[in-house]
Motif scaffolding. Structure first.
Motif, mmCIF file in Angstrom:
data_model
loop_
_atom_site.group_PDB
_atom_site.id
_atom_site.type_symbol
_atom_site.label_atom_id
_atom_site.label_comp_id
_atom_site.label_asym_id
_atom_site.label_seq_id
_atom_site.Cartn_x
_atom_site.Cartn_y
_atom_site.Cartn_z
ATOM 1 N N MET A 27 48.096 43.244 37.748
ATOM 2 C CA MET A 27 48.475 44.482 38.433
ATOM 3 C C MET A 27 48.282 45.701 37.535
ATOM 4 O O MET A 27 47.939 46.788 38.010
ATOM 5 C CB MET A 27 49.938 44.410 38.883
ATOM 6 N N TYR A 28 48.509 45.501 36.239
ATOM 7 C CA TYR A 28 48.402 46.602 35.278
ATOM 8 C C TYR A 28 47.351 46.304 34.212
ATOM 9 O O TYR A 28 47.513 46.663 33.047
ATOM 10 C CB TYR A 28 49.760 46.857 34.613
ATOM 11 N N HIS A 88 33.535 51.114 42.456
ATOM 12 C CA HIS A 88 33.424 50.577 41.088
ATOM 13 C C HIS A 88 34.344 49.378 40.871
ATOM 14 O O HIS A 88 35.181 49.039 41.721
ATOM 15 C CB HIS A 88 33.726 51.669 40.062
ATOM 16 N N GLY A 89 34.209 48.738 39.720
ATOM 17 C CA GLY A 89 35.017 47.575 39.384
ATOM 18 C C GLY A 89 36.324 47.941 38.706
ATOM 19 O O GLY A 89 36.543 49.089 38.308
ATOM 20 N N VAL A 90 37.193 46.956 38.558
ATOM 21 C CA VAL A 90 38.479 47.171 37.902
ATOM 22 C C VAL A 90 38.245 47.553 36.439
ATOM 23 O O VAL A 90 37.290 47.082 35.813
ATOM 24 C CB VAL A 90 39.369 45.905 38.019
ATOM 25 N N THR A 91 39.066 48.428 35.923
ATOM 26 C CA THR A 91 39.051 49.020 34.578
ATOM 27 C C THR A 91 38.010 50.118 34.414
ATOM 28 O O THR A 91 38.001 50.802 33.395
ATOM 29 C CB THR A 91 38.863 47.985 33.433
ATOM 30 N N ARG A 117 42.321 53.468 43.405
ATOM 31 C CA ARG A 117 43.724 53.708 43.029
ATOM 32 C C ARG A 117 43.969 53.223 41.599
ATOM 33 O O ARG A 117 43.398 52.228 41.140
ATOM 34 C CB ARG A 117 44.691 53.007 43.995
ATOM 35 N N ARG A 118 44.794 53.982 40.869
ATOM 36 C CA ARG A 118 45.165 53.663 39.483
ATOM 37 C C ARG A 118 43.995 53.816 38.506
ATOM 38 O O ARG A 118 44.099 53.458 37.349
ATOM 39 C CB ARG A 118 45.753 52.240 39.389
ATOM 40 N N SER A 128 45.293 46.242 43.122
ATOM 41 C CA SER A 128 45.607 45.167 44.063
ATOM 42 C C SER A 128 44.366 44.362 44.454
ATOM 43 O O SER A 128 44.414 43.560 45.377
ATOM 44 C CB SER A 128 46.277 45.736 45.318
ATOM 45 N N TYR A 129 43.249 44.602 43.790
ATOM 46 C CA TYR A 129 42.040 43.782 43.921
ATOM 47 C C TYR A 129 41.524 43.700 45.359
ATOM 48 O O TYR A 129 41.027 42.670 45.795
ATOM 49 C CB TYR A 129 42.282 42.400 43.303
ATOM 50 N N GLY A 130 41.683 44.801 46.062
ATOM 51 C CA GLY A 130 41.132 44.903 47.394
ATOM 52 C C GLY A 130 42.162 45.048 48.492
ATOM 53 O O GLY A 130 41.838 45.514 49.587
#
Length: 307
Positions: A27-28, A88-91, A117-118, A128-130
């Protein structure tokens, strides 16, 4: 009975602590520094600031249904009403999407890049991965249609988490885009988590921890692992999808994209890149990547009669 109560209470407290710890890990998930992303893209020659700054564009704040602003940039150097939206992707952040944006600008499209978000300049406290991101994507689509009209012709390109978000949007919210390009998505987030645990923890505990993570995800955020698994909705997508993955990717395995391709009904195309680790298909196979894009666009435009 009473002598067991402290032990039971201690076990429950330990399980709760572990559940919170596990869910916190994704989540973080630590984001890349924005300055590092900027310098990486400039150093690699994928971002030329003078050229980007010269493009006609507008920075836009789009209200998320979850109470924060989504920061987007609408880039419109080309005539006509063809657009691409980039996830885009996470991070990462929207700067990571600019290399794909340039690819489509050369092909006559305009573009919308935005921060999930975030990430970047957008609000939101958790990744939240989607699950929440797919509704944010709908808000971006709605804003594009509001600006350009119902007859806007557009596709969506997603990378990694962005690709999963896009597929969840198309399969469970609305299949509104004219086509989709899914670059290195996971097919099932639970299986992806289990795979990463096996690589990073190196203990056979994933199958024990996964149900705990699933439970606490539901308690804390209101959704479970199945809710963020494109596998569960891929058969609902009727519009064409181009699936892309690099074979050497050892972070999200190419077999996940193969599974999604196999389950997708109707028009679809698959491109496996020979070189590159995770999310590096374009960076390491530019000519082949662009060829796959061109062939896909030609097939899609032939059906829609788009020039």
């Amino acid at each position: 009975m009473k002598k067991w109560l402290p032990a039971v209470g201690g076990a429950l407290a330990a399980a709760a602590g572990l559940g919170v710890f596990l869910t916190n890990q994704f989540m973080y998930l630590k984001k890349k520094d924005e300055h590092v992303i900027l310098q990486r893209e400039i150093s690699a020659g994928r971002l030329k600031l003078e050229e980007y700054n010269a493009l006609p564009k507008e920075e836009v704040s789009i209200p998320s249904p979850f109470g924060y602003d989504i920061k987007a940039v609408f880039v419109h150097p080309n005539p006509g009403n063809k657009y691409m939206i980039f996830c885009h992707g996470v991070t990462e952040n929207k700067l990571n999407s600019l290399k794909y944006m340039n690819l489509f600008l050369k092909r006559g499209f305009n573009a919308v890049v935005y921060d999930h978000r975030r990430h970047g300049e957008s609000g939101g406290k958790t990744s939240s991965y989607g699950f929440f991101e797919k509704q944010d994507l709908k808000a971006v689509v709605d804003e594009l249609i509001r600006r350009q009209g119902e007859d806007v012709y557009f596709g969506i390109h997603g990378e990694s988490m962005g690709a999963a978000t896009m597929l969840l949007y198309a399969g469970s919210v609305e299949d509104r885009a004219d086509f989709y390009i899914a670059d290195c998505p996971y097919s099932d987030f639970g299986e992806q988590l289990l795979y990463r645990m096996s690589k990073e923890v190196k203990l056979p505990v994933g199958k024990v921890l996964l149900p705990l993570a699933d439970l606490f995800l539901k308690l804390r955020e209101g959704y479970n692992l199945r809710d963020i698994s494109p596998r569960s909705v891929i058969e609902n997508i009727e519009k064409p999808v181009l699936f892309i993955h690099s074979i050497p990717d050892d972070y999200i395995l190419a077999s996940m994209t193969q599974e999604l391709f196999d389950k997708k009904n109707g028009r679809k195309k698959l491109f496996f890149a020979v070189n590159g680790l995770h999310a590096q298909s374009y960076n390491e196979n530019k000519e082949e990547y662009e060829k796959a894009i061109d062939e896909f666009l030609e097939e899609v435009s032939a059906v829609h009669h788009v020039s």
